[in-house]
Design a protein around this motif. Structure first.
Motif, PDB file in Angstrom:
ATOM      1  N   CYS A  71       0.840  -1.199   0.000  1.00 38.31           N
ATOM      2  CA  CYS A  71       0.000   0.000   0.000  1.00 38.31           C
ATOM      3  C   CYS A  71       0.877   1.251   0.000  1.00 38.31           C
ATOM      4  CB  CYS A  71      -0.940  -0.015   1.207  1.00 38.31           C
ATOM      5  SG  CYS A  71      -2.080   1.378   1.245  1.00 38.31           S
ATOM      6  N   HIS A 113      -8.487   3.984  -0.685  1.00 36.47           N
ATOM      7  CA  HIS A 113      -7.572   2.952  -1.156  1.00 36.47           C
ATOM      8  C   HIS A 113      -6.791   2.357   0.009  1.00 36.47           C
ATOM      9  CE1 HIS A 113      -3.806   1.392  -2.913  1.00 36.47           C
ATOM     10  NE2 HIS A 113      -4.600   0.990  -3.887  1.00 36.47           N
ATOM     11  N   SER A 116      -9.102   0.234   2.227  1.00 35.90           N
ATOM     12  CA  SER A 116      -9.451  -1.042   1.599  1.00 35.90           C
ATOM     13  C   SER A 116      -8.245  -1.963   1.484  1.00 35.90           C
ATOM     14  CB  SER A 116     -10.098  -0.814   0.232  1.00 35.90           C
ATOM     15  OG  SER A 116      -9.211  -0.190  -0.658  1.00 35.90           O
ATOM     16  N   TYR A 117      -7.057  -1.400   1.326  1.00 36.38           N
ATOM     17  CA  TYR A 117      -5.836  -2.216   1.231  1.00 36.38           C
ATOM     18  C   TYR A 117      -5.463  -2.784   2.596  1.00 36.38           C
ATOM     19  CZ  TYR A 117      -2.017  -3.349  -2.015  1.00 36.38           C
ATOM     20  OH  TYR A 117      -1.169  -3.971  -2.887  1.00 36.38           O
ATOM     21  N   GLN A 123     -12.359  -6.934  -3.323  1.00 35.74           N
ATOM     22  CA  GLN A 123     -12.401  -6.160  -4.557  1.00 35.74           C
ATOM     23  C   GLN A 123     -13.861  -6.034  -4.973  1.00 35.74           C
ATOM     24  OE1 GLN A 123     -10.307  -4.338  -5.795  1.00 35.74           O
ATOM     25  NE2 GLN A 123      -8.297  -5.255  -6.042  1.00 35.74           N
ATOM     26  N   ARG A 126     -10.658  -1.681  -3.553  1.00 32.01           N
ATOM     27  CA  ARG A 126      -9.330  -1.111  -3.755  1.00 32.01           C
ATOM     28  C   ARG A 126      -9.141  -0.684  -5.213  1.00 32.01           C
ATOM     29  NH1 ARG A 126      -5.942  -5.387  -2.841  1.00 32.01           N
ATOM     30  NH2 ARG A 126      -5.149  -5.475  -4.927  1.00 32.01           N
ATOM     31  N   TRP A 130      -8.464   3.160  -6.516  1.00 36.67           N
ATOM     32  CA  TRP A 130      -7.264   3.471  -7.298  1.00 36.67           C
ATOM     33  C   TRP A 130      -7.656   4.110  -8.632  1.00 36.67           C
ATOM     34  CZ3 TRP A 130      -5.894   1.594 -12.114  1.00 36.67           C
ATOM     35  CH2 TRP A 130      -4.635   2.003 -12.575  1.00 36.67           C
TER      36      TRP A 130
END
Length: 151
Positions: A71, A113, A116-117, A123, A126, A130
């Motif tokens: 990340c 991002h 979520s990372y 998914q 992320r 992005w």
């Protein structure tokens, strides 16, 4: 310098550039926290004070540490180009509301991002965050190029 700081778009740029750079910088202490709490170190010198057997156990990878590290790498790959392009974008004289929209969307996408990372959200969380950030950066690049293109 005073006239630059009187420019509202430039002040908005400095605000949001500072926010995303600070968020990027905070990833290093977060990585260190995960390394310490997960007992997963990548360098011999990090565990030099430990016994030989313990050193062998601590020199390893851990999925949580790798996730935070990746990340951070992704931040470097996206925040640095944003800051450079946003500065050029600011110099093209955009409307304040449009500039704020670009800056806020990018900052929000990078924060989403990271969440979520680090939290390993499924998914497309992320990927979408992005994509929103990169499209925002491309939008600013388009404005810069369409304003000053001299080929």
């Amino acid at each position: 310098m005073e006239t630059l700081m009187e420019n509202e778009v430039f002040r908005a740029f400095t605000t949001y550039a500072a926010i995303v750079i600070l968020k990027m910088l905070l990833m290093a202490p977060l990585t260190a926290y995960y390394r310490i709490t997960r007992g997963a170190f990548s360098n011999d010198e990090d565990v030099a004070m430990k016994a030989t057997e313990e050193r062998k156990k601590l020199l390893r990878t851990h999925p949580d540490v790798e996730r935070v590290r990746r990340c951070h790498q992704n931040d470097i790959e996206n925040v640095i180009p944003f800051v450079g392009l946003a500065l050029l974008y600011t110099l093209t004289g955009p409307e304040l509301s449009t500039a704020l929209l670009h800056f806020r969307i990018f900052a929000g996408s990078r924060i989403c991002h990271t969440i979520s990372y680090v939290c390993a959200l499924p998914q497309p969380c992320r990927g979408l965050s992005w994509m929103v950030g990169i499209l925002t950066t491309f939008s600013m690049a388009y404005r810069v190029l369409s304003t000053v293109l001299l080929i």
